[in-house]
Scaffold this motif. Structure first.
Motif, PDB file in Angstrom:
ATOM      1  N   ASP A   1     103.617  84.090 124.224  1.00 44.59           N
ATOM      2  CA  ASP A   1     103.262  84.548 122.886  1.00 44.59           C
ATOM      3  C   ASP A   1     103.696  83.579 121.790  1.00 44.59           C
ATOM      4  O   ASP A   1     104.077  84.001 120.696  1.00 44.59           O
ATOM      5  CB  ASP A   1     103.902  85.922 122.649  1.00 44.59           C
ATOM      6  N   ARG A   2     103.695  82.313 122.099  1.00 43.13           N
ATOM      7  CA  ARG A   2     103.992  81.298 121.086  1.00 43.13           C
ATOM      8  C   ARG A   2     102.819  80.325 121.030  1.00 43.13           C
ATOM      9  O   ARG A   2     102.131  80.122 122.008  1.00 43.13           O
ATOM     10  CB  ARG A   2     105.267  80.507 121.471  1.00 43.13           C
ATOM     11  N   ALA A   3     102.646  79.762 119.852  1.00 47.55           N
ATOM     12  CA  ALA A   3     101.572  78.783 119.717  1.00 47.55           C
ATOM     13  C   ALA A   3     102.029  77.450 120.303  1.00 47.55           C
ATOM     14  O   ALA A   3     103.225  77.218 120.477  1.00 47.55           O
ATOM     15  CB  ALA A   3     101.218  78.626 118.251  1.00 47.55           C
ATOM     16  N   CYS A   4     101.068  76.574 120.585  1.00 48.99           N
ATOM     17  CA  CYS A   4     101.356  75.274 121.183  1.00 48.99           C
ATOM     18  C   CYS A   4     101.947  74.314 120.156  1.00 48.99           C
ATOM     19  O   CYS A   4     101.463  74.235 119.028  1.00 48.99           O
ATOM     20  CB  CYS A   4     100.058  74.701 121.753  1.00 48.99           C
ATOM     21  N   TYR A   5     102.984  73.587 120.562  1.00 48.67           N
ATOM     22  CA  TYR A   5     103.634  72.594 119.702  1.00 48.67           C
ATOM     23  C   TYR A   5     103.109  71.176 119.933  1.00 48.67           C
ATOM     24  O   TYR A   5     103.627  70.233 119.358  1.00 48.67           O
ATOM     25  CB  TYR A   5     105.141  72.582 119.948  1.00 48.67           C
ATOM     26  N   GLY A   6     102.197  71.040 120.853  1.00 47.14           N
ATOM     27  CA  GLY A   6     101.628  69.712 121.088  1.00 47.14           C
ATOM     28  C   GLY A   6     102.535  68.774 121.861  1.00 47.14           C
ATOM     29  O   GLY A   6     102.446  67.555 121.698  1.00 47.14           O
ATOM     30  N   CYS A   7     103.402  69.315 122.717  1.00 46.99           N
ATOM     31  CA  CYS A   7     104.364  68.473 123.454  1.00 46.99           C
ATOM     32  C   CYS A   7     103.685  67.428 124.342  1.00 46.99           C
ATOM     33  O   CYS A   7     104.297  66.422 124.675  1.00 46.99           O
ATOM     34  CB  CYS A   7     105.257  69.323 124.340  1.00 46.99           C
ATOM     35  N   PHE A   8     102.437  67.705 124.762  1.00 44.27           N
ATOM     36  CA  PHE A   8     101.767  66.770 125.656  1.00 44.27           C
ATOM     37  C   PHE A   8     100.862  65.795 124.902  1.00 44.27           C
ATOM     38  O   PHE A   8     100.085  65.061 125.504  1.00 44.27           O
ATOM     39  CB  PHE A   8     100.998  67.519 126.759  1.00 44.27           C
ATOM     40  N   GLY A   9     100.962  65.820 123.580  1.00 46.59           N
ATOM     41  CA  GLY A   9     100.218  64.850 122.789  1.00 46.59           C
ATOM     42  C   GLY A   9      98.731  65.158 122.721  1.00 46.59           C
ATOM     43  O   GLY A   9      98.245  66.119 123.318  1.00 46.59           O
ATOM     44  N   PRO A  10      98.004  64.327 121.981  1.00 48.39           N
ATOM     45  CA  PRO A  10      96.589  64.609 121.766  1.00 48.39           C
ATOM     46  C   PRO A  10      95.742  64.402 123.013  1.00 48.39           C
ATOM     47  O   PRO A  10      95.962  63.476 123.781  1.00 48.39           O
ATOM     48  CB  PRO A  10      96.186  63.596 120.683  1.00 48.39           C
TER      49      PRO A  10
END
Lengths: 383, 255
Positions: free
Chosen positions: B201-210
């Motif tokens: 239930d959390r949004a993605c923080y983009g840890c894996f990059g674009p």
């Protein structure tokens, strides 16, 4: 002739009344036939499809509020069992799972290897609460996966084993456009077709068996013939879905029109908003494209091939030795919409769109297939 | 047949990614049986000289010394795989790319004259040829095993360049952006984490990059509509993968 009881001799076209209190008995009767029940249930802020045990697992008193890029679960002011429209998932979840092992192979001592085929699914599922657009979607996938040159044995096994309880929509979401696609909102097909009537005075289902096995199951549950008034009330409920439907997709000459629009500048305008995130194809109940993935264990003794749902919005989907065939977002959106609304007709004899509106609701930026088709029509008309 | 050799080298990083290798508890013995761990100072003092068949490189290039050292690592490696956001995009330390490094030095260190550093933090691929980039902050250990296993058996790793959304949907995770209005980086983010955040239930923080060809502009537009302000939009694109060109360019638009 008794009004209730097991010996009530229904004919296939006489609707019966099943009180809401006996809906659980209907579910049990289906289970007794050896089916695993899957149906709507509330999870993570949405109505999804999953295994259910009883009426209590249904989204009682819940509904969905939908708009382009927007979905919210809301409380209803009654205790309707099927008082929502459609959620993010479709029955594709069970008929064409996102991931399936196709075979495994084990290395033999002589250096060769043995292929172990993946057994066909044995579990027979009963789909509880299939909407008209979803029945149309299942029939569309039948044509693709069972009736064409490519036959999917796993789909066939799951599909032919399934018992379908169809439920008429008595309301429409702002994202719905099944009426213009000729796929609803009135269901035709399934094993049983139900209309839920909820009013302050009563709560019942008008039931029409569609097949002999649907009829047989109904016979095991307490029900009675519907009065004219009850039938009229159900019709009034069904009519509400039609009158609420706001969106439409003009299908007049659409396959030719989309074909003529291939060079339109409009694709680029959509691409500027499109995230190419695959959500529309993943939620689409007819999209079926897949890829295969091979895995091997560290020792190299065992390998597996899996099929997983893929999307024409992925660059890797058309990756060939020199790169991706459809590199730009515009090319990928054009491919999706063209297949869905135009080339699907030539390939499978129908539209690939059933008007369920999922791609509109679940697009994170709210791109609307009906708007885009209309814009393309305008662009072609002006050229 | 000689066992293939594995080496692990560290540049500017927190060590979390290389520790993912030790975190493969259930598979660790099989791994040690399948490949010779020749150079992995975090795991063993026994260090063999190169060349190595497979080299995993963690961390980014932030000093002139490291910019030279990576060339030697490359020269000793038959196959070089970079692991983690630092190695593939410059890491969180790439925030310096948007600031004045000399000013940072004067504020942070008592004796800035002891520090020799570059003005930027950059990916390994911007210095040497890289055979495969494994994303994530930290990397996913299942994906790491997939890379090593694929290398050992000569197959292409089953690691797809597609948005997180595709895996959210395959995992039947309800979209947090559409159903709850959370500003989520998923549509522009490379999948691989196993949809860790949306599952909780959390949004993605983009840890894996674009993801390749991410439409960050359209996503930023949507983040604004969901109530995020300019500074917030700048910052969501400026975390562990701040140095990845797609995220860096988008964040600059909101300065």
């Amino acid at each position: 002739m008794p009004e209730t009881g097991h010996d009530h001799a229904d004919s296939i076209d006489t609707p019966s009344v099943l009180s809401a209190a006996h809906f659980g008995a209907l579910l049990q009767a289906i289970r007794n036939e050896g089916y695993t029940l899957v149906g709507p249930t509330v999870r993570d802020g949405a109505i999804i499809y999953d295994e259910i045990e009883s009426t209590q697992d249904l989204p009682i008193g819940w509904t969905d509020e939908q708009e382009a890029g927007h979905y919210r679960l809301k409380r209803r002011d009654d205790f309707a069992y099927f008082g929502y429209v459609v959620g993010p998932q479709s029955w594709k979840k069970f008929l064409l799972p996102a991931r399936r092992r196709l075979w495994s192979s084990v290395r033999r001592e002589d250096g060769g290897f043995t292929i172990e085929p993946e057994p066909l699914p044995e579990r027979r599922l009963a789909f509880i609460g299939v909407r008209a657009c979803e029945l149309a979607a299942i029939r569309t996938q039948d044509r693709v996966l069972m009736e064409g040159s490519f036959q999917d044995p796993y789909y066939r096994a799951a599909r032919q084993g399934a018992f379908v309880v169809a439920v008429n929509c008595v309301s429409a979401a702002p994202t719905c456009f099944c009426a213009s696609m000729n796929t609803g909102p009135k269901v035709s097909g399934g094993d049983l077709a139900l209309t839920e009537v909820v009013s302050p005075e009563r709560h019942y289902f008008l039931v029409s068996p569609q097949t002999a096995r649907g009829q047989a199951v109904l016979q095991r549950v307490e029900h009675r013939a519907a009065s004219d008034e009850e039938q009229d009330e159900a019709l009034t409920h069904e009519a509400r879905a039609v009158s609420q439907m706001r969106r439409k997709l003009d299908t007049e000459g659409l396959p030719e029109l989309i074909a003529a629009a291939q060079g339109s500048a409009h694709w680029q305008r959509v691409a500027e908003r499109c995230l190419a995130c695959t959500n529309c194809t993943m939620v689409c109940p007819t999209c079926f494209c897949s890829t295969v993935e091979d895995t091997v264990d560290l020792s190299g003794q065992r390998a597996e091939r899996h099929r997983k749902l893929d999307s024409c919005f992925n660059r890797e989907f058309t990756y060939l030795h020199t790169g991706s065939v459809r590199e730009s977002g515009a090319a990928r959106y054009r491919q999706w919409l063209t297949h869905k609304l135009s080339t699907w007709h030539a390939q499978f004899d129908s539209s690939g769109c059933v008007g369920c509106g999922r791609c509109i609701t679940w697009c994170p930026v709210g791109i609307d297939i009906t708007e885009e088709a209309a814009a393309l029509r305008e662009a072609v008309d002006q050229s | 047949m000689r066992k293939k050799t594995l080496a692990v080298f560290k540049f500017a990083s927190c060590d979390g990614c290389q520790l993912s290798l030790l975190d493969c508890e259930d598979e660790l013995l099989a791994l040690a049986g399948a490949i010779e761990i020749a150079h992995f100072p975090e795991a063993s003092r026994a260090v063999m000289d190169g060349p190595y068949d497979l080299t995993l490189v963690e961390g980014s290039i932030t000093t002139a010394h490291d910019a030279e050292r990576i060339k030697h690592v490359r020269a000793q490696s038959r196959t070089l795989v970079t692991i983690g956001a630092c190695a593939t995009a410059g890491g969180i330390q790439a925030l310096r790319n948007f600031a004045d490094t000399a000013e940072y030095l004067s504020v942070v260190y008592a004796r800035p004259d002891y520090i020799e550093t570059l003005a930027s933090s950059t990916s390994i691929a911007s210095h040497v040829t890289v055979d495969f980039e494994l994303r994530g902050c930290p990397i996913d250990k299942r994906q790491l095993l997939e890379v090593i296993t694929s290398f050992l058996h000569g197959k292409r790793p089953s690691i797809t360049d597609e948005s997180l959304c595709a895996d959210c949907k395959r995992a039947d995770v309800v979209c947090v952006m559409v159903s709850k209005g959370m500003p989520c980086l998923g549509p522009a983010t490379h999948t691989g984490c196993g949809v860790l955040c949306p599952r909780h239930d959390r949004a993605c923080y983009g840890c894996f990059g674009p993801v390749t060809a991410a439409n960050t502009g359209a996503l930023a537009e949507r983040l604004f509509q969901l109530g995020m302000r300019k500074d917030g939009v700048k910052r969501v694109f400026r975390s562990f993968n701040a140095g990845a060109p797609a995220f860096a360019d988008e964040s600059r638009k909101h300065e």
